[in-house]
Design a protein around this motif. Structure first.
Motif, PDB file in Angstrom:
ATOM      1  N   PHE A 306       1.427  -3.277  -2.529  1.00 37.22           N
ATOM      2  CA  PHE A 306       2.497  -2.983  -1.574  1.00 37.22           C
ATOM      3  C   PHE A 306       1.997  -2.186  -0.370  1.00 37.22           C
ATOM      4  O   PHE A 306       2.338  -2.536   0.768  1.00 37.22           O
ATOM      5  N   PRO A 307       1.196  -1.131  -0.533  1.00 38.35           N
ATOM      6  CA  PRO A 307       0.644  -0.493   0.670  1.00 38.35           C
ATOM      7  C   PRO A 307      -0.325  -1.380   1.441  1.00 38.35           C
ATOM      8  O   PRO A 307      -0.459  -1.229   2.657  1.00 38.35           O
ATOM      9  N   HIS A 308      -0.981  -2.314   0.761  1.00 34.62           N
ATOM     10  CA  HIS A 308      -1.853  -3.241   1.486  1.00 34.62           C
ATOM     11  C   HIS A 308      -1.019  -4.126   2.413  1.00 34.62           C
ATOM     12  O   HIS A 308      -1.373  -4.302   3.599  1.00 34.62           O
ATOM     13  N   VAL A 309       0.065  -4.672   1.916  1.00 36.21           N
ATOM     14  CA  VAL A 309       0.945  -5.485   2.750  1.00 36.21           C
ATOM     15  C   VAL A 309       1.546  -4.636   3.874  1.00 36.21           C
ATOM     16  O   VAL A 309       1.662  -5.077   5.025  1.00 36.21           O
ATOM     17  N   LEU A 310       1.909  -3.384   3.552  1.00 34.79           N
ATOM     18  CA  LEU A 310       2.432  -2.477   4.576  1.00 34.79           C
ATOM     19  C   LEU A 310       1.392  -2.225   5.659  1.00 34.79           C
ATOM     20  O   LEU A 310       1.713  -2.209   6.856  1.00 34.79           O
ATOM     21  N   GLY A 311       0.129  -2.040   5.256  1.00 38.30           N
ATOM     22  CA  GLY A 311      -0.931  -1.833   6.238  1.00 38.30           C
ATOM     23  C   GLY A 311      -1.118  -3.038   7.144  1.00 38.30           C
ATOM     24  O   GLY A 311      -1.334  -2.892   8.355  1.00 38.30           O
ATOM     25  N   VAL A 312      -1.034  -4.242   6.556  1.00 36.07           N
ATOM     26  CA  VAL A 312      -1.132  -5.460   7.369  1.00 36.07           C
ATOM     27  C   VAL A 312       0.015  -5.514   8.377  1.00 36.07           C
ATOM     28  O   VAL A 312      -0.187  -5.787   9.575  1.00 36.07           O
ATOM     29  N   TYR A 313       1.223  -5.242   7.907  1.00 33.50           N
ATOM     30  CA  TYR A 313       2.398  -5.300   8.782  1.00 33.50           C
ATOM     31  C   TYR A 313       2.303  -4.282   9.914  1.00 33.50           C
ATOM     32  O   TYR A 313       2.539  -4.606  11.094  1.00 33.50           O
ATOM     33  N   VAL A 314       1.938  -3.055   9.573  1.00 31.78           N
ATOM     34  CA  VAL A 314       1.847  -1.996  10.583  1.00 31.78           C
ATOM     35  C   VAL A 314       0.788  -2.336  11.624  1.00 31.78           C
ATOM     36  O   VAL A 314       1.010  -2.184  12.840  1.00 31.78           O
ATOM     37  N   THR A 315      -0.366  -2.827  11.182  1.00 30.40           N
ATOM     38  CA  THR A 315      -1.444  -3.144  12.123  1.00 30.40           C
ATOM     39  C   THR A 315      -1.067  -4.295  13.034  1.00 30.40           C
ATOM     40  O   THR A 315      -1.368  -4.275  14.236  1.00 30.40           O
ATOM     41  N   VAL A 316      -0.410  -5.315  12.500  1.00 31.35           N
ATOM     42  CA  VAL A 316       0.013  -6.443  13.330  1.00 31.35           C
ATOM     43  C   VAL A 316       1.008  -5.988  14.394  1.00 31.35           C
ATOM     44  O   VAL A 316       0.916  -6.375  15.578  1.00 31.35           O
ATOM     45  N   ARG A 317       1.961  -5.151  14.009  1.00 30.09           N
ATOM     46  CA  ARG A 317       2.943  -4.661  14.980  1.00 30.09           C
ATOM     47  C   ARG A 317       2.296  -3.775  16.033  1.00 30.09           C
ATOM     48  O   ARG A 317       2.596  -3.882  17.234  1.00 30.09           O
ATOM     49  N   LEU A 318       1.400  -2.888  15.608  1.00 25.63           N
ATOM     50  CA  LEU A 318       0.718  -2.025  16.569  1.00 25.63           C
ATOM     51  C   LEU A 318      -0.188  -2.825  17.495  1.00 25.63           C
ATOM     52  O   LEU A 318      -0.278  -2.533  18.694  1.00 25.63           O
ATOM     53  N   ALA A 319      -0.880  -3.833  16.934  1.00 28.43           N
ATOM     54  CA  ALA A 319      -1.769  -4.653  17.759  1.00 28.43           C
ATOM     55  C   ALA A 319      -0.986  -5.446  18.806  1.00 28.43           C
ATOM     56  O   ALA A 319      -1.496  -5.705  19.902  1.00 28.43           O
ATOM     57  N   ALA A 320       0.239  -5.836  18.485  1.00 26.46           N
ATOM     58  CA  ALA A 320       1.055  -6.552  19.459  1.00 26.46           C
ATOM     59  C   ALA A 320       1.465  -5.639  20.609  1.00 26.46           C
ATOM     60  O   ALA A 320       1.560  -6.077  21.762  1.00 26.46           O
ATOM     61  N   LYS A 321       1.723  -4.349  20.328  1.00 27.00           N
ATOM     62  CA  LYS A 321       2.137  -3.412  21.370  1.00 27.00           C
ATOM     63  C   LYS A 321       0.947  -2.800  22.105  1.00 27.00           C
ATOM     64  O   LYS A 321       0.980  -2.623  23.323  1.00 27.00           O
ATOM     65  N   TYR A 322      -0.086  -2.456  21.348  1.00 26.26           N
ATOM     66  CA  TYR A 322      -1.249  -1.776  21.935  1.00 26.26           C
ATOM     67  C   TYR A 322      -2.529  -2.531  21.535  1.00 26.26           C
ATOM     68  O   TYR A 322      -3.294  -2.076  20.693  1.00 26.26           O
ATOM     69  N   PRO A 323      -2.778  -3.686  22.125  1.00 32.79           N
ATOM     70  CA  PRO A 323      -3.917  -4.505  21.691  1.00 32.79           C
ATOM     71  C   PRO A 323      -5.274  -3.894  22.012  1.00 32.79           C
ATOM     72  O   PRO A 323      -6.267  -4.268  21.400  1.00 32.79           O
ATOM     73  N   ASP A 324      -5.325  -2.945  22.962  1.00 34.59           N
ATOM     74  CA  ASP A 324      -6.608  -2.353  23.320  1.00 34.59           C
ATOM     75  C   ASP A 324      -7.091  -1.312  22.308  1.00 34.59           C
ATOM     76  O   ASP A 324      -8.189  -0.766  22.465  1.00 34.59           O
TER      77      ASP A 324
END
Length: 512
Positions: A306-324
């Motif tokens: 569950f934290p692994h899936v949460l980490g994937v979700y958080v990183t995808v959302r952050l990468a969409a907003k702050y890709p740099d």
């Protein structure tokens, strides 16, 4: 009356056949729709990755017990004494470690060749080869009755993984060319990898306990066969000739000496070392330290999904907003992995141990989700946009960690101790995190979506290196002037092409 009845039945059958024909046509047209076809390809790849990781971990509760039963039978037939029995137990531990590591070792050896092969023939045929080899190896596992056959099946699985994993991830990178979509698709694939790794031990243990050794492998072989049939239906690899006009990929040895790709590959190896080293050692430590039961040892990794899936979700959302800031997400993940690894030996109960293991898996999700798309981007801007070899390098990185794990971890625990093993792994992750600072300027080179659309007059294709070369050629001919009539203006009132040139000149030396 009978004639009328038969005529009615004939009409009803003809109507049903026509309806089935229409549904088949609708399904065929839906499968040819680019967006739906891309989603189906993502499903096929995710199922292949799920199967590969389930096959990797499903043997954890099965093989040690099965080999112990075989050893007991041989000892009973030979009437071994107690000293020889202890020697057999020590030999059994070595055999189990070598069996577990053989898959990653062969995958490590084959991945450089499979990456080059994928660049030459495309992604679909190697994926089909990988699924076929995995199907054969799973069937061998189901019916193997001695150590030699099990070793051959495990090694064969490594061969299939070298083709299926690399071509599958590369196919996702090739089909999803926008950065946000690519991160999301690779994140979904990573979630399937995590699910396969963490659910496989209880899946295998329960079926082994109640249905025998063969059943879990037969179930996985059936799913593998269905995935291969779906691949043949959707992609039709042997009739696809689109790769004939694609560019030739950069040789893998040139990608390996690229400093930015090398940094990413090193991070992928280092961040997976704690997971690879703890999997074969944590069960004995739990038994000796906290008197853990078998179900606790079998389920200790399941909450970490569950934290692994949460980490994937958080990183995808952050990468969409702050890709740099992809490099920062990876560095943060390595720090979390290091801190969590150092706290594992301090745990005294099952409940306490769950938290650092969840931290390790959360950190791995951050690193993998941030850096796997970065590999594709590095190939786009610095090499040719063909992804087989670069994801073969990623596969090599994972294989290095998991090849060393079953062999090295036990020796380190025996010679130095479990505490020293975890402190060392944590320290290595924390010390490696600053190396990702090298990627911060590379990430700033990402082209804007509007610029890609203007230059290509269509959706982005991922071939940004080709675009940049064409843009420079036009600039040399004087076809692009920094005036409002010659260059398009973006929403902020800035000249997009002239902005691209100025950014390229101000970013230091060219990345070629």
């Amino acid at each position: 009356m009978e004639a009328d009845g038969s005529t009615g039945l004939a009409r009803s059958a003809a109507l049903k056949l026509s309806e089935m024909g229409e549904r088949t046509k609708q399904l065929g047209s839906a499968m040819q729709d680019p967006k739906r076809k891309r989603r189906l390809i993502l499903v096929i790849v995710c199922v292949a990755l799920l199967l590969d990781n389930m096959l990797y971990m499903v043997i954890v509760p099965i093989i040690p017990d099965y080999l112990a039963d075989l050893e007991t039978e041989q000892a009973a037939r030979a009437h071994d004494n107690s000293s020889l029995g202890r020697a057999n137990r020590d030999n059994l531990d070595i055999q189990i470690g070598v069996l577990f590591a053989s898959k990653a070792i062969l995958q490590l050896m084959v991945s450089p060749l499979s990456g080059t092969f994928i660049d030459r023939v495309g992604y679909d045929i190697p994926l089909l080869i990988g699924l076929l080899v995995m199907f054969v190896s799973t069937c061998i596992f189901a019916f193997a009755d001695n150590y030699g056959t099990l070793f051959a099946a495990r090694s064969l699985q490594g061969l299939g993984s070298a083709f299926a994993d690399t071509s599958g991830i590369a196919m996702i990178a090739d089909k999803y060319t926008e950065e946000a979509e690519r991160s999301r698709a690779l994140g979904i694939a990573l979630a399937f990898i995590s699910f396969g790794s963490l659910v496989a031990p209880p899946f295998g243990g329960i079926l082994y306990e109640f249905a025998g050794k063969r059943v879990p492998f037969i179930v996985l072989a059936s799913v593998c066969l269905a995935d291969g049939i779906l691949l043949l239906t959707v992609i039709k690899p042997f009739s696809n000739r689109t790769r004939e006009n694609m560019p030739v990929g950069t040789p893998i040895y040139r990608l390996m000496i690229d400093p930015y790709i090398a940094v990413v590959a090193g991070a992928l190896t280092v961040c997976n070392i704690p997971l690879a080293f703890l999997e074969p050692t944590i069960a004995n430590w739990m038994e000796n330290t906290m008197n853990a039961t078998k179900w606790e040892m079998g389920l200790i990794w399941l909450p970490a999904f569950f934290p692994h899936v949460l980490g994937v979700y958080v990183t995808v959302r952050l990468a969409a907003k702050y890709p740099d800031l992809q490099w920062f997400y990876g560095a943060l993940g390595m720090v979390i992995i290091g801190a969590s690894s150092c706290t594992v030996p301090a745990c005294k109960t099952f409940g306490q141990l769950v938290f650092p293991l969840c931290g390790i898996c959360f950190g791995i999700a951050l690193v993998d989700t941030a850096l796997l798309p970065t590999l594709a981007f590095l190939v786009d801007v610095r090499h040719v946009s063909v992804y087989g070899s670069v994801y073969a390098i990623a596969d090599i990185s994972y294989s290095v960690a998991y090849a060393m794990g079953p062999v090295v971890a036990g020796q380190v625990v025996h010679n130095l101790g479990f505490v020293q093993l975890n402190l060392g792994m944590g320290l290595v992750n924390v010390l490696y995190a600053p190396a990702l600072l090298l990627l911060r300027y590379v990430c700033q080179m990402k082209p804007s979506q509007s610029e890609r659309n203007v230059l290509l007059e269509e959706g982005p294709t991922g071939l940004y290196d080709t675009i940049r070369m064409e843009e420079r050629r036009l600039k040399r001919k004087g076809l692009c002037a920094t005036t409002t009539s010659a260059c398009p203006v973006d929403e902020d009132g800035l000249f997009e092409r002239s902005k691209s040139y100025s950014e390229e000149e101000s970013s230091g030396p060219e990345f070629t």
